[in-house]
Design an enzyme around this catalytic site. Structure first.
Site, short mmCIF file in Angstrom:
data_model
loop_
_atom_site.label_atom_id
_atom_site.label_comp_id
_atom_site.label_asym_id
_atom_site.label_seq_id
_atom_site.Cartn_x
_atom_site.Cartn_y
_atom_site.Cartn_z
N ARG A 18 1.45 -1.86 3.00
CA ARG A 18 2.26 -1.83 1.77
C ARG A 18 3.29 -0.71 1.81
NH1 ARG A 18 -1.83 -1.07 -2.77
NH2 ARG A 18 -2.67 0.26 -1.16
N ASN A 36 -1.88 -5.33 -2.31
CA ASN A 36 -3.06 -5.91 -1.68
C ASN A 36 -3.66 -6.94 -2.62
OD1 ASN A 36 -2.90 -4.32 0.60
ND2 ASN A 36 -4.39 -2.83 -0.11
#
Length: 96
Positions: A18, A36
């Protein structure tokens, strides 16, 4: 302006995916988000000039060091996909 929704599966959590997405997207001037999923996937939306979105998608196929992308699903979406975040800049959202 192109908008895509991406779902990445493989070893994509626990490897900084990320944060890597955020750095790469910001470098390309893209809007959107990465987060996520409890399923183990990483979900992202990228919005910006078509050539920059395409470059981001190509980069996502590899991801950061330590990542392994086994599956990458890409769907064209509308700007409504940015409603959850990332309208002004690329952001990392909490796990969903």
């Amino acid at each position: 302006m192109r908008h895509v929704h991406v779902m990445l599966r493989g070893r994509v959590q626990g490897v900084g995916y990320r944060a890597w997405c955020a750095r790469e997207a910001e470098r390309r001037g893209l809007l959107g988000f990465a987060r996520n999923r409890r399923s183990g996937a990483v979900e992202a939306v990228f919005a910006g000039p078509a050539e920059e979105v395409e470059a981001m998608l190509a980069a996502c196929r590899t991801g950061p060091a330590g990542a392994r992308v086994d599956e990458m699903l890409v769907h064209e979406v509308s700007d409504a996909a940015l409603a959850v975040g990332g309208r002004d800049r690329f952001v990392v959202l909490e796990t969903l």
